[in-house]
Design an enzyme around this catalytic site. Structure first.
Site, PDB file in Angstrom:
ATOM      1  N   HIS A  23       0.915  -1.338   0.043  1.00 55.37           N
ATOM      2  CA  HIS A  23      -0.139   0.008  -0.034  1.00 55.37           C
ATOM      3  C   HIS A  23       0.972   1.243  -0.061  1.00 55.37           C
ATOM      4  O   HIS A  23       0.435   2.253  -0.697  1.00 55.37           O
ATOM      5  CB  HIS A  23      -0.842   0.127   1.193  1.00 55.37           C
ATOM      6  CG  HIS A  23      -2.179  -0.859   1.179  1.00 55.37           C
ATOM      7  ND1 HIS A  23      -3.470  -0.812   1.115  1.00 55.37           N
ATOM      8  CD2 HIS A  23      -1.922  -2.329   1.048  1.00 55.37           C
ATOM      9  CE1 HIS A  23      -4.203  -1.826   1.017  1.00 55.37           C
ATOM     10  NE2 HIS A  23      -3.231  -2.891   0.986  1.00 55.37           N
ATOM     11  N   ASP A 116      -5.622   6.014   1.994  1.00 53.24           N
ATOM     12  CA  ASP A 116      -5.917   4.679   1.825  1.00 53.24           C
ATOM     13  C   ASP A 116      -7.471   4.372   2.392  1.00 53.24           C
ATOM     14  O   ASP A 116      -7.574   4.479   3.644  1.00 53.24           O
ATOM     15  CB  ASP A 116      -5.102   3.747   2.099  1.00 53.24           C
ATOM     16  CG  ASP A 116      -5.022   2.234   1.744  1.00 53.24           C
ATOM     17  OD1 ASP A 116      -6.003   1.747   1.718  1.00 53.24           O
ATOM     18  OD2 ASP A 116      -4.054   1.728   1.588  1.00 53.24           O
TER      19      ASP A 116
END
Ligand code: UDX
Length: 454
Positions: A23, A116
């Site tokens: 990520h 995110d």
């Protein structure tokens, strides 16, 4: 706080990444692209635990700040997804708000939060401060689409149909093609719910970015495809200062890998990696180890330090003539090397995009999460490789691995995959190039930041 550029300054973006390597990487690369397009004020935020354990260098030229997810000394993998979610929501919201306040009082107010969606509460914090907010999905748009339909209740869980039809251009899927958190809902419903919560406040967000490109996944959610988020030096080598990899929780071994690859023939090496998190079982590791020993090809295998005990006894010595085993490498350098013939991969989304971008055929051994769906697409939609079949015990046996390697490398099947590889490599470069679809999406966002309409 007003949205928009502060007088005479570039807008300031705060980029909040979820604390997993898969990520953090794409968000950092996206930040570099924004920077290249003129957003010179970018601050990266990661969790305290991630930063404490970051081992890479050179790191990043952006300032890095921290928030707390409630697990500053680790241990998040030991609690249930719901406990992580709740603790993270509480600590994360408070510490993100503190960070925004701190930056504001130091004269460096934030204009936009890019976050995110594994941290959905971040959007509530952004809106409390009146900031523009952009979600950045690090998984594929097909996977997001599946989760979104499950979130809306249009895809009923647990799955009971043998064939699943989801609108938006997805092929007909079997339960095993779905992300494992959907296909195996009953084994851990909390984990599935964690994934669906990504969408809980999506209607409030200003922008939705996905690390993909339109030519790869055309018809799904109405999002901005800005990827693949990989360094531009990798795609066209136009930005030499872009060579910084950014924060890594693993220490890469570079020179020995490249020196070793330099001694190998063109397209003669199998590169093997299961990314930063997957933990194949002992049986699977053994089958893989034996398959690699038996193939005609040499191999470079990334076995993370935490997985090394799963290697068969004396394995390194046994295979020293044909195999190099490292705990972490610079994967992009490796995939770009001409000696690499194929990639035996868990089909993490970043690895998949990186292989597509470098035209390396894949043998998919998906482990869990979105990897099952990525492997399905690699084989059936993008025709860039093959998904290895498991036996009745859920293990991919050595013969199957050896068969798959020759399938993607040799004969007519290998030839077809090589043709797809050439196609995708070009489409990736076109998408990120001046005038390309991803490039245009980024420019549109930058214009909105610089000249906000509200
Ligand atoms: C996870 C999920 O599996 C992935 O699908 C999701 O989209 C993000 O989170 P991970 O399992 O780590 O990520 O896999 P992947 O997405 O492939 O990311 C791994 C990253 O680490 C890649 O960017 C890869 O280049 C990098 N890497 C991996 C290295 O730099 N060196 C290595 O030795 C191995």
């Amino acid at each position: 706080m007003e949205i928009g550029k502060q007088e005479g300054k570039s807008p300031h973006c705060l980029v909040l990444a979820f604390p997993l390597q898969g990520h953090v990487n794409p968000m950092l690369q996206f930040s570099k692209r924004l920077n290249y397009k003129g957003i010179t004020r970018i601050t990266i935020a990661v969790t305290k635990f991630f930063l404490k354990n970051a081992k890479d260098f050179p790191a990043t030229s952006f300032p890095v700040e921290t928030i707390s997810d409630g697990f500053d000394n680790g241990g998040f993998e030991k609690v249930s997804p719901l406990e992580y979610y709740n603790r993270c929501w509480e600590s994360g919201s408070d510490t993100l708000a503190d960070l925004i306040e701190k930056l504001r009082s130091s004269g460096s107010g934030i204009d936009c939060l890019i976050y995110d969606p594994f941290f959905p509460w971040a959007l509530d914090v952004a809106k409390k401060f009146g900031l523009m907010a952009a979600m950045f999905f690090t998984q594929s748009n097909s996977v997001n689409n599946i989760y979104f339909h499950a979130y809306k209740g249009e895809l009923k869980l647990p799955i009971s149909e043998p064939e699943i039809r989801i609108p938006g251009g997805l092929p007909v899927l079997k339960p095993g093609d779905l992300p494992s958190f959907i296909g195996e809902y009953e084994s851990n419903p909390e984990r599935s719910e964690f994934m669906l919560k990504q969408f809980r406040n999506v209607e409030k967000v200003d922008w939705i970015f996905v690390n993909t490109f339109y030519e790869l996944e055309q018809e799904f959610l109405p999002v901005k495809a800005i990827g693949p988020s990989i360094p531009s030096w990798y795609l066209d080598k136009r930005l030499p200062d872009d060579k910084l990899y950014g924060l890594s929780a693993f220490k890469p071994i570079t020179e020995p890998c490249i020196n070793w690859l330099n001694k190998q023939q063109n397209k003669s090496v199998i590169y093997v990696s299961f990314g930063s998190f997957a933990q194949p079982g002992l049986d699977q590791m053994e089958e893989l180890a034996l398959a690699l020993k038996m193939t005609q090809m040499n191999f470079l295998w990334v076995v993370r330090a935490s997985e090394e005990t799963k290697l068969p006894k004396n394995y390194r010595d046994d295979v020293s003539e044909k195999g190099l085993i490292v705990t972490w490498c610079h994967q992009l350098d490796v995939l770009a090397h001409e000696a690499i013939g194929c990639f035996l991969t868990h089909c993490g989304w970043n690895s998949t995009l990186e292989a597509l971008s470098s035209g390396v055929p894949m043998v998919g051994l998906p482990q869990w999460s979105d990897q099952t769906t990525n492997a399905k697409f690699v084989e059936d939609v993008w025709k860039m490789g093959v998904r290895a079949k498991k036996d009745e015990n859920g293990i991919v046996r050595r013969d199957e691995i050896i068969h798959c390697v020759s399938y993607v490398m040799e004969g007519e099947t290998g030839e077809k995959i090589r043709r797809s590889a050439i196609k995708w490599k070009k489409l990736v470069r076109d998408a990120v190039d001046e005038g390309g679809s991803s490039n245009r999406s980024i420019e549109e966002f930058v214009s909105a930041l610089v000249e906000p309409s509200i």
